[in-house]
Design an enzyme around this catalytic site. Structure first.
Site: not given
Ligand code: SIN
Length: 489
Positions: A158-159, A182-184, A238-239, A261, A294, A391
């Site tokens: 979702w981010n 499959k989107p969040a 994702g996680s 991840l 991430c 994280e």
């Molecule tokens: C992510 O948070 O997985 C992607 C971040 C990015 O592409 O800069």
């Protein structure tokens, strides 16, 4: 429709399977909330295993059609889609901000970033060259060709509701694969709008299938994708916990798996750094998307001599960040995605304070409640605190003090993760030494932003396997075929 879009047809609330927009087979739907207000933005079908199997069949049906379109023509279709995405920037950014909470200016940046993958892979599609190998016998000719792996699947977070989809889809389509996405559950509307634009661009039906679901049905959808022998590649962002579970399930059908991840990025500031530049980089690497990327800096390491000056400058910069709903002008930090995320970040900060951390800055959130978390700077932190190993995924910057280069490399590598890392130094020898010594997939030197469609994105250790972006990103969707031609005279 709660949202005002200049092109209302981009607000699609049915899933996309084959040539149809459709409901779930069970008829069930699930609500999508605005993280800033907790208001319902709309509902989407709560799909399950049966719906996912239909989507996989449609992708399989479309595969020979898409695969056989010459690379140049596939490239043109991707470029048309690219232009349509750019033309719809405002509406897509409105959707992103509404579902994921990030400030509108960041959402516009995300649309441009997302679209850049379509352009990059439109160009790369025409350069998927093979090889001719010097033969081992005089009558032989040896060739290597690259072929699409087949039906691929993407499970996205979702981010970055647009960028994480197009980073995967563009590479898969360039390689000649069809896809089930499959989107969040938190951010399906951006995905569905991208699907509408793909159709308008002329991407044939069944090449892109979007299966929506709830947090509960996501497990079932993921499992169906993993266990399907028809799906030959899975790309997941994702996680780490979810990635391990998907990889275990996908092992039963021996498919290609790429995983992007969790991270625990270090952000190191050496004595010889330009402190002002390091503070600018720290703001970008930590507070973008309220710390929910991430590659966000998770642990700041600042060398003794400049520690206090860096803390003072970062603290001053953090105090003027403007927290609020992403659709309000001048807001620089939006809400966290949901109450669960808030609870997690709060728990990490409480643990640190309980163990002796000091709050240097705590942003002003005014009267806002719910998922809004104040941008926070912590000092007097140590490696026993949870935030040194977990994280954070929130706007919290813990600052550790270090003595010398050898110490900080040891500290930076003292984590199970290895996605991104950042450091600031003006010493070119140190730049190479440290970049080579840090255990991670990506290093930013004298910058807090390293993502681009042209470069390989991915991690080592528990941060994942495989790469997205750049020419390497195509490999995840291609198989090598070796051809040995004998009897040549
Ligand atoms: C992510 O948070 O997985 C992607 C971040 C990015 O592409 O800069």
């Amino acid at each position: 429709m709660v949202l005002k879009l200049s092109d209302g047809t981009l607000f699609q609330s049915k899933a996309l399977i084959g040539e149809n927009v459709c409901e779930s087979s069970s008829g069930s739907r699930v609500e999508v909330l605005d993280p800033a207000t907790s208001q319902v933005l709309g509902t989407v079908p709560e799909m399950d295993s049966t719906d996912t199997q239909v989507a996989i069949s449609e992708a399989a049906k479309a595969l020979p059609i898409w695969r056989d379109i010459p690379a140049g023509a596939r490239s043109e279709l991707l470029l048309t889609w690219y232009q349509l995405v750019l033309d719809a920037s405002e509406d897509l950014a409105t959707l992103i901000t509404a579902e994921c909470g990030k400030p509108k200016v960041e959402s516009l940046g995300e649309v441009a970033y997302a679209a850049s993958f379509l352009k990059w892979y439109a160009e790369e599609a025409t350069r998927a060259y093979g090889d001719i190998i010097p033969p081992h016998q005089p009558d032989k000719r040896l060739l290597v060709i690259k072929q699409p792996v087949g039906v691929a699947a993407a499970i996205t977070p979702w981010n970055f509701p647009a960028a994480m989809i197009l980073r995967k889809v563009a590479a898969a389509f360039a390689a000649g694969c069809t896809m089930v996405v499959k989107p969040a559950p938190q951010t399906p509307f951006t995905a569905l709008a991208l699907g509408v634009l793909a159709g308008r661009a002329g991407i044939p039906a069944g090449v892109l299938n979007i299966v929506t679901g709830s947090i509960n049905s996501s497990l079932e959808i993921g499992s169906t994708i993993c266990k399907s022998p028809t799906v030959r590649a899975l790309s997941f962002t994702g996680s780490t916990k979810a990635g391990i579970s998907l990889a275990e399930q996908a092992a039963s059908t021996v498919k290609k798996v790429s995983l992007e991840l969790g991270g625990n990025a270090s952000f190191i500031v050496f004595d010889d750094a330009d402190i002002e530049e390091a503070v600018k980089g720290a703001l970008a690497a930590k507070f973008r998307n309220s710390g929910q990327t991430c590659v966000c800096a998770n642990r700041f390491f600042v060398q003794e001599k400049i520690h206090d000056r860096f803390v003072e400058q970062l603290t001053a910069a953090v105090k003027v960040l403007r927290v609020g709903p992403g659709n309000v002008a001048d807001v620089t930090v939006g809400p966290l995605i949901d109450a669960r995320a808030y609870k997690k970040v709060k728990g990490l900060v409480d643990d640190a304070i309980h163990c002796g951390a000091k709050i240097e800055a705590e942003g002003d959130i005014g009267a806002m409640t719910g998922n809004f978390f104040p941008p926070t700077v912590l000092t007097a932190v140590n490696s026993k605190m949870r935030l040194a190993h977990e994280e954070i995924f929130g706007p919290v910057a813990p600052i550790f003090k270090f003595k010398n280069e050898a110490d900080v490399i040891r500290l930076a590598n003292d984590t199970e993760f290895g996605l991104a890392s950042y450091f600031y130094s003006k010493d070119i020898n140190r730049c190479f030494r440290v970049a080579e010594a840090i255990e991670c997939g990506m290093v930013g030197i004298n910058t807090g932003m390293l993502s681009t469609a042209a470069a390989p994105f991915g991690g080592v250790k528990s941060s994942g396997v495989g790469r997205e972006g750049g020419r390497y990103g195509l490999d995840e969707y291609q198989e090598l075929k070796y051809i040995c031609l004998g009897g040549m005279t």
